[in-house]
Scaffold this active site. Structure first.
Site, short mmCIF file in Angstrom:
data_model
loop_
_atom_site.label_atom_id
_atom_site.label_comp_id
_atom_site.label_asym_id
_atom_site.label_seq_id
_atom_site.Cartn_x
_atom_site.Cartn_y
_atom_site.Cartn_z
CB SER A 63 -0.95 -0.03 1.20
OG SER A 63 -1.85 1.05 1.16
CB THR A 64 1.36 4.01 2.45
OG1 THR A 64 -0.04 4.07 2.73
CG2 THR A 64 1.93 5.40 2.44
CG MET A 76 -2.02 3.43 7.29
SD MET A 76 -0.97 4.36 8.40
CE MET A 76 -2.23 5.11 9.45
CG HIS A 79 -4.24 -0.88 -0.60
ND1 HIS A 79 -3.93 -0.85 0.74
CD2 HIS A 79 -4.82 -2.09 -0.83
CE1 HIS A 79 -4.31 -1.99 1.30
NE2 HIS A 79 -4.83 -2.76 0.37
CG ASP A 130 -5.91 -5.43 2.72
OD1 ASP A 130 -6.52 -6.49 2.99
OD2 ASP A 130 -5.78 -4.99 1.57
#
Length: 355
Positions: free
Chosen positions: A176-177, A295, A202, A298
């Site tokens: 993600s991030t 972050m 993401h 998930d």
């Protein structure tokens, strides 16, 4: 805890006004200024340096990407891109992510004022995530409208043990991030002949196609946005499309992906948990799971299911993560066989045996 200081850089007076007012209503966020272009922004920043910058891409005097590159070279600061979503703009935003932006929030060309009012919660979440990022040179999340779902919302957990090992291996990656840069580092290091790879990053709808296209031009392997029924094969990486879940399926002696709609899982669509669970069911011990910078949590439970199905599992270590959230949660659940630095992940993908 101290407030997160935010600077808004956008040539639209409407954007500056609406975002400043909206963000000011949230506890823990302090808008310290707004600037119409990067040159004005740099002048303000010398007097009061922000913790996070909300940045447009197309602006007068200096474009957002040039400003971002300058910033990351001289004094790395978390940046959230707030850009108009167009075909051209998507590619531009991918370039911004590659230059070091931490997150993106899309804005339409029409109905901008109302959109910005409605999207404040999304932007607040992005700002809070960005504030935790650790960048190198080149507060509580907003309440969800719907309950946080797990992968049961898309497919049930496997009821049987891991399937018999075959010669065809599958690599499943979730991030993600900070993941756009991390994935570029990993995928560009892979040779043309490598195991088939499935990826959830993401990212909003329509951005994944531009992201995949950019990586495809940089890598020896083929990288593309996944389409329903695509075969997972050596030398190919499939990236889940934004706004859809991606599942791994077995089709005879081959692996394919299924791209489906459904509710967000772990508050994300695509969800890493969904990909990892489906990989545990379809590939078992034939798979390797890798959870990278991001972050939230998930992917943590899905990686544990892969681990329990006999897959080899890796987590990116804290020192090389932009945000050590997802790998940390997976480690806490006992889902990670081994933590490795970002630079070691290509070798993990190419490794044939557990170790």
């Amino acid at each position: 805890m101290k407030n997160t200081k935010v600077l808004i850089v956008d040539d639209s007076a409407v954007v500056r006004q609406v975002l400043s007012a909206g963000l000011a209503e949230h506890t823990g966020i302090e808008v310290i200024g707004a600037a119409a272009d990067p040159l004005f922004a740099m002048d303000k920043m010398q007097r009061n340096w922000p913790d996070v910058i909300v940045l447009d891409v197309e602006m007068p005097r200096m474009d957002g990407i040039s400003f971002l590159k300058k910033l990351m070279a001289e004094r790395p600061t978390p940046v959230v891109i707030c850009s108009t979503l167009t075909e051209k703009g998507a590619a531009t935003t991918m370039e911004a992510l590659a230059a070091g932006a931490v997150a993106i929030v899309t804005k339409p060309q029409a109905g901008l004022r109302q959109f910005l009012i409605e999207a404040t919660e999304e932007l607040v979440g992005a700002i809070r995530a960005a504030a935790q990022a650790r960048l190198k040179r080149l507060g509580p999340a907003a309440p969800a409208v719907q309950p946080k779902l797990n992968a049961d919302a898309i497919l049930p957990a496997a009821s049987s043990g891991a399937m018999t090992r075959t010669t065809e291996r599958i690599i499943a990656i979730g991030t993600s991030t900070g993941g756009t840069q991390a994935l570029e580092h990993v995928l560009t290091a892979l040779p043309r002949v490598c195991p088939g790879i499935v990826i959830v990053q993401h990212m909003p709808e329509r951005f994944t196609a531009a992201f995949a296209e950019r990586l495809n031009g940089l890598c020896q392997i083929e990288v593309r946005e996944a389409r329903n029924g695509d075969r997972v094969m050596p030398g190919r990486a499939l990236i889940a499309p934004g706004g859809r879940h991606m599942l791994l399926k077995r089709s005879g002696a081959q692996y394919v992906v299924e791209v489906v709609d459904g509710p967000p899982v772990s508050r994300h669509k695509p969800s890493v948990d969904v990909l990892f669970r489906s990989t545990a069911r379809a590939a078992g011990a034939n798979a390797t799971g890798i959870i990278m910078t991001g972050m939230g949590d998930d992917g943590a439970r899905g990686l544990r299911e892969m681990h329990e199905a006999g897959a080899i599992t890796y987590g990116q270590d804290e020192a090389t993560c932009v945000v050590y959230g997802m790998p940390k949660e997976a480690r806490k659940l006992g889902a990670v066989d081994r933590e490795v630095a970002l630079e070691q992940i290509p070798a993990c993908i190419l490794r044939n045996e557990r170790g």
